[in-house]
Design an enzyme around this catalytic site. Sequence first.
Site, short mmCIF file in Angstrom:
data_model
loop_
_atom_site.label_atom_id
_atom_site.label_comp_id
_atom_site.label_asym_id
_atom_site.label_seq_id
_atom_site.Cartn_x
_atom_site.Cartn_y
_atom_site.Cartn_z
CE1 TYR A 125 -3.82 2.37 0.61
CE2 TYR A 125 -2.31 3.40 2.17
CZ TYR A 125 -3.48 3.43 1.42
OH TYR A 125 -4.29 4.54 1.47
CG ASN A 126 3.12 2.19 3.43
OD1 ASN A 126 1.97 2.56 3.58
ND2 ASN A 126 3.85 1.72 4.41
#
Length: 153
Positions: A27-28
């Site tokens: 996600y990051n």
Amino acid sequence: MNHSSGKVDFRHFKGENVQTFRRDGMYNNTKLMNVLFTMELSQQLQHTGVTVNAVHPGVVMSEILRNYNIVLRIIFNLIGIFFFKSSEEGAVSPIYCAVSNEMDGVSGKYIDSDCSLTLPSPSAQDQALAKKLWEVSESFTGLANDQSQVNAM
């Protein structure tokens, strides 16, 4: 804000080195790539009158954790009731960027959840990395060197 913990590993694009997969890490990484891609898109659109910016809406109650275990989702939802933004509140900064006179002509910037111009993380300011991400994306989509697509913009 998650983009600051992200990394770009082009081996992942080819299905290599995926044993390092972690949901939060991926996600990051995608948040970082969103910012980088937006910055390069801004360069590609210079002198066209089209503006693009990366916008952080804040921590918004959403279905992002729908595939996580039930305990984590319950904790997230309980905390979210008190500390996270609603969908409507999260929409404020993107709408501001789209319609405010103050953002007219502003492009290639990072806008924080309070509608302020903010510097993104150092890795998100890496112009060479942004350009490489753009070129890799072009090659995967088959749009590299396709002038008909460029002229259509």
